[in-house]
Scaffold this active site. Structure first.
Site, short mmCIF file in Angstrom:
data_model
loop_
_atom_site.label_atom_id
_atom_site.label_comp_id
_atom_site.label_asym_id
_atom_site.label_seq_id
_atom_site.Cartn_x
_atom_site.Cartn_y
_atom_site.Cartn_z
N CYS A 36 0.81 -1.22 0.00
CA CYS A 36 0.00 0.00 0.00
C CYS A 36 0.84 1.27 0.00
CB CYS A 36 -0.92 0.02 1.22
SG CYS A 36 -2.10 -1.33 1.28
N HIS A 60 -9.24 2.76 -2.38
CA HIS A 60 -7.80 2.62 -2.15
C HIS A 60 -7.18 1.78 -3.28
CE1 HIS A 60 -3.99 1.75 -0.41
NE2 HIS A 60 -4.34 0.78 0.43
N CYS A 105 -0.23 2.84 6.30
CA CYS A 105 0.28 1.52 6.63
C CYS A 105 0.49 0.74 5.34
CB CYS A 105 -0.69 0.78 7.55
SG CYS A 105 -2.32 0.48 6.85
#
Length: 413
Positions: free
Chosen positions: A92, A367, A397
């Protein structure tokens, strides 16, 4: 040491990440990446031959997302073949990392003009048989660091921190509310581009994922998800479930309080983003007006078993590198991978919520893994300009228990 400036930022709208449903799902990942590369050049009247490199973040580098998507997207955008490209994976955190690496190249004087960003087609990666555990069946590593399913980790953190279902649902409702207001007021318009199909027709020109009708009552009606995942056997060798993998490291976690569901977790979407970045020498030579400069960047690792707790130490590390404090930062962007990540970030740093994710976050907007970080940096610069503020901190994160972080300073007036 030179400066690293951000000249411009653009991104696609986020499309729903499901085959047959999302407006971008029929496109090739490198084609989607090419849309932001082409836009960043056209918006700034740039000759692509002056770009030294394209640094792109893409997390799931398999199938259509393999083969150095950054280079392929640059070629697909019509960039001159002299423009090289590289693709990286920090899960991510890939989008922030692409910008941080570009900044390092510019500050060191190795390059003068770089486009950094990322792309991820979750509608494509959802069709793949990906490894269920991040260690990809490296059993030696698993014995050292059991890495569970991320949603189960999120619920474990919520349990250990005393964060309730009401807490995370309230954060999710606020994310939807803020995103709806930002869209209605056109706060994303400067960065948002229209994605067109190869024939020139419009594929997507607006955010496809938000659900502005969300309320505490509608969220209360959703069933939690990760209690069902927790008891699935994750390690056929030992027979451990996802929950037991965490409890092996944290035996004090005798029971899970499951609080996360589809409404308070990040949305599955497709998207791409690009930032035009340049050195001080290039800016002066071309007479450019940078919108922002990179103040500091940092990377941080934390426990890979809980996986999602690195943003707070990453923020503290990048603040120390910049010689700043929490009070010096005007706005924060913390990716809403799961509501507990943002909630813990606010609590641990004792932040004013009015300074955090002011235009909503991934719960409302989605996302697109490798692109999100670059999107957040662009959103931050837009918002610093809108509010006439100076400093913004962005972090998120990343799987494996990591977090990149960056602080930008607005320069444009």
């Amino acid at each position: 040491m030179s400066e690293a400036y951000i000249i411009d930022a653009c991104r696609t709208p986020r499309g729903i990440g499901k085959q047959g449903k999302g407006a971008l799902a029929h496109l090739h990942p490198s084609y989607l990446g090419s849309t932001v590369l082409k836009a960043i050049v056209e918006r700034n009247g740039l000759d692509s031959r002056e770009i030294d490199d394209v640094i792109f973040g893409t997390s799931s580098q398999v199938g259509k997302q393999s083969c150095d998507l950054g280079r392929m997207a640059a070629l697909n955008a019509g960039f001159d073949p002299v423009v090289s490209g590289v693709t990286l994976d920090r899960f991510c955190g890939s989008g922030i990392t692409s910008v941080n690496l570009a900044a390092g190249q510019l500050k060191a004087g190795f390059e003068d003009c770089i486009v950094a960003g990322g792309a991820e087609m979750m509608s494509f990666t959802a069709t793949l048989n990906m490894p269920p555990i991040l260690d990809a069946d490296n059993f030696d590593l698993r014995a050292m660091h059991p890495q569970s399913q991320q949603g189960v980790c999120a619920d474990a953190i919520a349990t250990m921190e005393g964060i309730t279902r009401q807490d995370v649902d309230a954060l999710a409702v606020e994310s939807q509310k803020r995103a709806a207001q930002a869209i209605a007021e056109g706060r994303f318009d400067r960065s948002l581009i229209v994605v067109r199909n190869p024939d020139g027709s419009v594929a997507l020109d607006h955010e496809e994922f938000p659900r502005p009708q969300t309320t505490m009552e509608t969220l209360a009606g959703l069933k939690t998800v990760f209690d069902r995942v927790r008891d699935a056997v994750a390690d056929e060798t030992t027979g451990d479930t996802y929950g037991q993998m965490i409890q092996r490291r944290y035996p004090q976690l005798t029971a899970f309080q499951h609080v996360h569901h589809a409404g308070n977790s990040s949305g599955v979407v497709d998207g791409a983003a690009a930032l035009l970045m340049a050195s001080k020498a290039y800016v002066q030579r071309k007479g450019l007006k940078p919108r922002a400069r990179i103040v500091a960047a940092a990377n941080m690792g934390d426990d890979p078993t809980l996986m999602l707790n690195a943003p707070v130490p990453a923020a503290r590390k990048v603040l120390a590198k910049a010689g700043l404090t929490v009070d010096d930062i005007d706005l924060f962007e913390i990716n809403e991978a799961f509501a507990v990540v943002a909630e813990k970030f606010v609590r641990d740093l004792k932040l004013n919520r009015d300074r955090v994710n002011v235009n909503g976050g991934a719960i409302a907007l989605g996302h697109p893994i490798g692109a999100t970080g670059a999107m957040l940096i662009g959103t931050m610069i837009d918002e610093l300009e809108r509010q006439d503020k100076r400093y913004g901190l962005i972090t998120m994160c990343a799987a494996g228990g990591q977090a990149p972080a960056i602080i930008v300073e607005r320069l444009s007036h």
